[in-house]
Design an enzyme around this catalytic site. Structure first.
Site, PDB file in Angstrom:
ATOM      1  N   HIS A 120       0.841  -1.206   0.000  1.00  0.00           N
ATOM      2  CA  HIS A 120       0.000   0.000   0.000  1.00  0.00           C
ATOM      3  C   HIS A 120       0.874   1.254   0.000  1.00  0.00           C
ATOM      4  O   HIS A 120       0.609   2.201  -0.731  1.00  0.00           O
ATOM      5  CB  HIS A 120      -0.895   0.040   1.257  1.00  0.00           C
ATOM      6  CG  HIS A 120      -1.965  -1.007   1.291  1.00  0.00           C
ATOM      7  ND1 HIS A 120      -2.178  -1.830   2.374  1.00  0.00           N
ATOM      8  CD2 HIS A 120      -2.919  -1.355   0.377  1.00  0.00           C
ATOM      9  CE1 HIS A 120      -3.202  -2.624   2.135  1.00  0.00           C
ATOM     10  NE2 HIS A 120      -3.668  -2.370   0.926  1.00  0.00           N
TER      11      HIS A 120
ATOM     12  N   LYS B 206     -17.923  -6.083   7.836  1.00  0.00           N
ATOM     13  CA  LYS B 206     -16.675  -6.785   8.156  1.00  0.00           C
ATOM     14  C   LYS B 206     -16.246  -6.461   9.579  1.00  0.00           C
ATOM     15  O   LYS B 206     -16.347  -5.307  10.002  1.00  0.00           O
ATOM     16  CB  LYS B 206     -15.558  -6.315   7.211  1.00  0.00           C
ATOM     17  CG  LYS B 206     -15.393  -7.173   5.971  1.00  0.00           C
ATOM     18  CD  LYS B 206     -14.086  -6.789   5.295  1.00  0.00           C
ATOM     19  CE  LYS B 206     -13.994  -7.285   3.863  1.00  0.00           C
ATOM     20  NZ  LYS B 206     -12.824  -6.747   3.176  1.00  0.00           N
TER      21      LYS B 206
ATOM     22  N   ARG C 214      -1.558  -6.305  -8.356  1.00  0.00           N
ATOM     23  CA  ARG C 214      -0.319  -7.030  -8.050  1.00  0.00           C
ATOM     24  C   ARG C 214      -0.033  -8.111  -9.064  1.00  0.00           C
ATOM     25  O   ARG C 214       1.103  -8.332  -9.451  1.00  0.00           O
ATOM     26  CB  ARG C 214      -0.424  -7.671  -6.651  1.00  0.00           C
ATOM     27  CG  ARG C 214      -0.462  -6.673  -5.528  1.00  0.00           C
ATOM     28  CD  ARG C 214      -0.958  -7.302  -4.260  1.00  0.00           C
ATOM     29  NE  ARG C 214      -2.355  -7.736  -4.412  1.00  0.00           N
ATOM     30  CZ  ARG C 214      -3.126  -8.132  -3.416  1.00  0.00           C
ATOM     31  NH1 ARG C 214      -2.652  -8.174  -2.195  1.00  0.00           N
ATOM     32  NH2 ARG C 214      -4.379  -8.485  -3.631  1.00  0.00           N
TER      33      ARG C 214
ATOM     34  N   SER D   8      -3.005  -7.776   2.911  1.00  0.00           N
ATOM     35  CA  SER D   8      -3.389  -7.546   4.316  1.00  0.00           C
ATOM     36  C   SER D   8      -3.911  -8.841   4.937  1.00  0.00           C
ATOM     37  O   SER D   8      -3.648  -9.130   6.098  1.00  0.00           O
ATOM     38  CB  SER D   8      -4.470  -6.474   4.400  1.00  0.00           C
ATOM     39  OG  SER D   8      -3.976  -5.247   3.934  1.00  0.00           O
TER      40      SER D   8
END
Ligand code: PNS
Length: 178
Positions: free
Chosen positions: A15, A39, A88, A126
């Site tokens: 990040h 969440k 990514r 993460s």
């Protein structure tokens, strides 16, 4: 001005790499942390905001904010012209493409800009950081030192970096006696 929306739970070196890249191509970049009531996060939104603020204090054109609801509505509210997202690997592409096209459908004037983090962060996420830290694994290569400390505060020190416990002779004696 661009927004960089995400969960950042926790922020990773990937990040931070993307923020550095984004800050170089946009006049202003707002890191926008989603308040997601669905969440249960590891770090509260306030904790994540504080951590990213500390990590990005060196950038004059980067600020951190939180938002609820649709990304496009938040982008319109802060007058952003672009959404920055990181890709990514090919595996990210399908989901990111779907989200970018859906956001375009909802708000045609908002552009999504994809940037690639440095290849040595291409495997960092993460979710994996949370999993490794929760099981006592080392995450120093994946997250900034500050985040490593905060993870340690949540889960305790990494098990593997602990020196093996050697009981002193006196201690052993006492143990045998007890
Ligand atoms: O870091 P993440 O979890 O990959 O970020 C995903 C995020 C926050 C960018 C995405 O879930 C999002 O935009 N959520 C806000 C709600 C929304 O706008 N949903 C429609 C997306 S097409």
């Amino acid at each position: 001005m661009a927004i960089y929306p995400g969960s950042f739970d926790p922020p990773t070196k990937g990040h931070l790499d993307l923020i550095a890249r984004g800050s170089r191509i946009f006049d202003e970049l707002v890191v926008a942390i989603l308040r997601n009531p669905e969440k249960a996060p590891l770090f509260s939104v306030e904790e994540r905001k504080e951590m990213i603020e500390l990590l990005t204090s060196g950038y004059k054109n980067v600020r951190v904010d939180t938002f609820e609801g649709l990304t496009v509505d938040y982008a319109t509210r802060v007058r952003a012209t672009a959404v920055l997202r990181g890709i990514r690997a090919i595996s990210d592409y399908e989901y990111e493409l779907q989200m970018a096209l859906m956001n375009r459908k909802l708000q045609p004037s908002l552009e999504t800009v994809f940037m690639m983090p440095a290849e040595h962060y291409s495997y960092v996420s993460s979710r994996l950081v949370r999993e490794i830290a929760a099981m006592g694994g080392p995450v120093g290569a994946l997250v900034p030192g500050l985040i490593e400390q905060r993870l340690r505060a949540k889960f305790g020190a990494p098990k593997r970096s602990k020196a093996p416990a050697v009981a002193s002779k006196r201690g052993r004696k006492r143990n045998l006696q007890s």
